[in-house]
Write an enzyme that holds these catalytic residues in place. Structure first.
Site, PDB file in Angstrom:
ATOM      1  N   HIS A 100       0.888  -1.159   0.000  1.00 35.47           N
ATOM      2  CA  HIS A 100       0.000   0.000   0.000  1.00 35.47           C
ATOM      3  C   HIS A 100       0.930   1.214   0.000  1.00 35.47           C
ATOM      4  O   HIS A 100       2.010   1.167   0.594  1.00 35.47           O
ATOM      5  CB  HIS A 100      -0.843   0.100   1.283  1.00 35.47           C
ATOM      6  CG  HIS A 100      -1.724  -1.061   1.568  1.00 35.47           C
ATOM      7  ND1 HIS A 100      -1.280  -2.179   2.235  1.00 35.47           N
ATOM      8  CD2 HIS A 100      -3.045  -1.273   1.329  1.00 35.47           C
ATOM      9  CE1 HIS A 100      -2.282  -3.026   2.377  1.00 35.47           C
ATOM     10  NE2 HIS A 100      -3.364  -2.505   1.834  1.00 35.47           N
ATOM     11  N   ASP A 103       2.380   1.948   3.320  1.00 39.51           N
ATOM     12  CA  ASP A 103       3.365   1.002   3.876  1.00 39.51           C
ATOM     13  C   ASP A 103       4.767   1.452   3.506  1.00 39.51           C
ATOM     14  O   ASP A 103       5.714   1.203   4.235  1.00 39.51           O
ATOM     15  CB  ASP A 103       3.198  -0.411   3.299  1.00 39.51           C
ATOM     16  CG  ASP A 103       1.813  -0.968   3.464  1.00 39.51           C
ATOM     17  OD1 ASP A 103       1.162  -0.641   4.463  1.00 39.51           O
ATOM     18  OD2 ASP A 103       1.380  -1.734   2.581  1.00 39.51           O
TER      19      ASP A 103
HETATM   20  C1  XUL Z   1      -7.314  -6.866   4.198  1.00 39.51           C
HETATM   21  C2  XUL Z   1      -6.495  -7.220   3.019  1.00 39.51           C
HETATM   22  C3  XUL Z   1      -5.671  -6.119   2.444  1.00 39.51           C
HETATM   23  C4  XUL Z   1      -5.575  -6.154   0.953  1.00 39.51           C
HETATM   24  C5  XUL Z   1      -4.859  -4.980   0.358  1.00 39.51           C
HETATM   25  O1  XUL Z   1      -8.089  -7.902   4.673  1.00 39.51           O
HETATM   26  O2  XUL Z   1      -6.468  -8.339   2.598  1.00 39.51           O
HETATM   27  O3  XUL Z   1      -4.427  -6.179   3.014  1.00 39.51           O
HETATM   28  O4  XUL Z   1      -4.933  -7.309   0.522  1.00 39.51           O
HETATM   29  O5  XUL Z   1      -5.426  -3.775   0.713  1.00 39.51           O
END
Ligand code: XUL
Ligand code: CO
Length: 441
Positions: A100, A103
């Site tokens: 993300h 992150d």
């Molecule tokens: C949350 C999840 C996230 C997504 C990316 O449950 O799986 O980490 O993979 O936003």
């Protein structure tokens, strides 16, 4: 930067007879299984948020693992995370990673400042990737669910200003994904859902979610993104009801809004089970609709009703997963991202490696078993035989469109009660074959 995990070397494949906990027993990257190397078939990825940021914090207590990586300053820490993530990937022979935006580098007050700092870290990561050309970005995404501004959603927020903020964040994350050569961009609707319909305009929220995705596709394509957009279904958590409930719901949504050509699905095992489906069900729904894209590899706990994001160790589930992957023709732009975190009690640095080794060996076994399920042929033959009545006669006439309802009435009247084309479903026989394949590797 100097080595961080000084007492851990490159994790080698030592085979199933090894009792070295810091070795692969089943994952042999260059071994060919099903026509490709295991590395090519499995395309393992490290999830930046769990591996580099997850410190074991839960609803009842603070973190147990120090993930400051020896740095107090947020930018110094962000750079250290890049260096150490590459060390982890190198030692574990993992070629891909996912992030993300937040992150990589956190928020710094204004969006302009946050973007400038994010660009610095993306540039640092880009340089690191140039020095380590085997390391690739599997997918990027924007964290549009963490900050309080997203308390009512991002693309589905009742506030148009919040929608605009999310759009700005997604634009930036897409630019970074393209800059780093990523072949995927994920939408996981973190708070795209509702807590109560008493305060919710569901129709507008769904239309807006599609509007945001359409804008992302148009912008992504305009800056040269040729990869896949993914939606990652999840039925609940954090909201009571998430709009991207499961594979079937998401496929219906993408078709309704004309987004199906640009999107595929990123299926997560623990999200499947939260939706009261099996992991294989979600993958099968994606596959038969030509929407299979990528996987978030993890597992839940059958006794807990939330997203525990455990490292996958269930070989049976991994085998059924890899069966679907192989039947889908293997990964193209997608891969197996370990969206998984070590248990709160597994707090040591060694546990990071033990977790990945467990997950990678599990999927290596899963791949070996899935390949054997296919080459063995007994299970596929059973299914083919079960549907044989569609290959000739009245079945073929129905499929070709030749037979009408009236023709079928005439056929049924002439034939009388159906007896000869009913056969056993053979569930136990197939489960027994599965065990035979699994334990004869
Ligand atoms: C949350 C999840 C996230 C997504 C990316 O449950 O799986 O980490 O993979 O936003
Ligand atoms: Co996920």
């Amino acid at each position: 930067m100097s080595e961080f995990f000084k007492n851990i070397g490159k994790i080698a494949y030592e085979g199933k007879g090894s009792d070295n906990p810091m070795a692969f027993k089943y994952y042999n990257p260059d071994e060919v299984v099903g026509g490709k190397t295991m590395k090519e078939q499995l395309k393992f990825a490290l999830a930046w948020w769990h591996a580099m940021g997850g410190d074991g914090t839960d609803m009842f207590g603070c973190g147990t693992t120090d993930k400051s990586w020896g740095q107090c300053d947020p930018m110094a820490r962000a750079r250290a995370k890049v260096d150490i993530a590459f060390e982890i990937m190198d030692k574990l022979s993992i070629d891909y990673f996912c992030w993300h935006d937040r992150d990589l580098s956190p928020e710094f007050g204004s969006l302009a400042e946050t973007n400038a700092k994010f660009d610095e870290i993306v540039a640092y990561l880009e340089q690191k990737m140039k020095e380590n050309p085997s390391k690739k970005l599997l997918w990027g995404t924007a964290k549009c669910f963490d900050h309080p501004r997203y308390m009512h959603g991002a693309g589905t927020s009742p506030s148009a200003d919040v929608f605009a903020y999310a759009a700005a964040q997604i634009k930036k994350a897409l630019e970074a994904t393209v800059r780093l050569g990523g072949q995927g961009y994920v939408f996981w609707g973190g708070r795209e859902g509702y807590e109560t319909l008493l305060n919710t305009d569901m129709g507008l929220e769904l239309d807006n979610m599609a509007r945001l995705m359409r804008m992302a596709v148009d912008y992504g394509r305009s800056i040269g993104f040729t990869g896949d957009f993914y939606v990652e279904p999840k039925p609940k958590e954090p909201t009571k009801h998430q709009y991207d409930f499961d594979s079937a719901t998401v496929i219906g949504f993408l078709n309704k809004y004309g987004l199906a050509n640009d999107f595929k699905l990123n299926i997560e095992a623990n999200h499947a089970t939260l939706a009261q489906h099996t992991f294989q069900h979600e993958l099968r729904v994606a596959r038969v609709n030509n929407m299979f894209g990528s996987i978030d590899a993890n597992q839940g706990d059958t006794l807990l009703g939330w997203d525990t994001d455990q490292f996958p160790t269930n070989v049976y589930e991994a085998a059924l997963c890899m069966y679907e992957v192989l039947k889908a023709g293997g990964f193209t732009n997608g891969g197996l991202n370990f969206d998984a975190k070590t248990r709160r009690g597994s707090y040591t640095m060694d546990d990071i490696f033990h977790s990945f080794i467990a997950g990678m060996d599990t999927f290596a076994l899963g791949l070996r078993i899935a390949d054997k399920m296919i080459t063995d042929g007994r299970m596929d033959k059973f299914v083919a035989d079960r549907y044989a009545s569609w290959n000739t006669g009245i079945g073929a006439d129905i499929i070709s469109g030749k037979a009408t309802l009236a023709d079928l009435e005439a056929y049924a009247l002439a034939k009388g009660e159906v007896t000869d084309s009913l056969t056993s479903g053979g569930q136990e026989k197939l489960e027994s074959i599965m065990n035979n394949i699994m334990f004869n590797l």
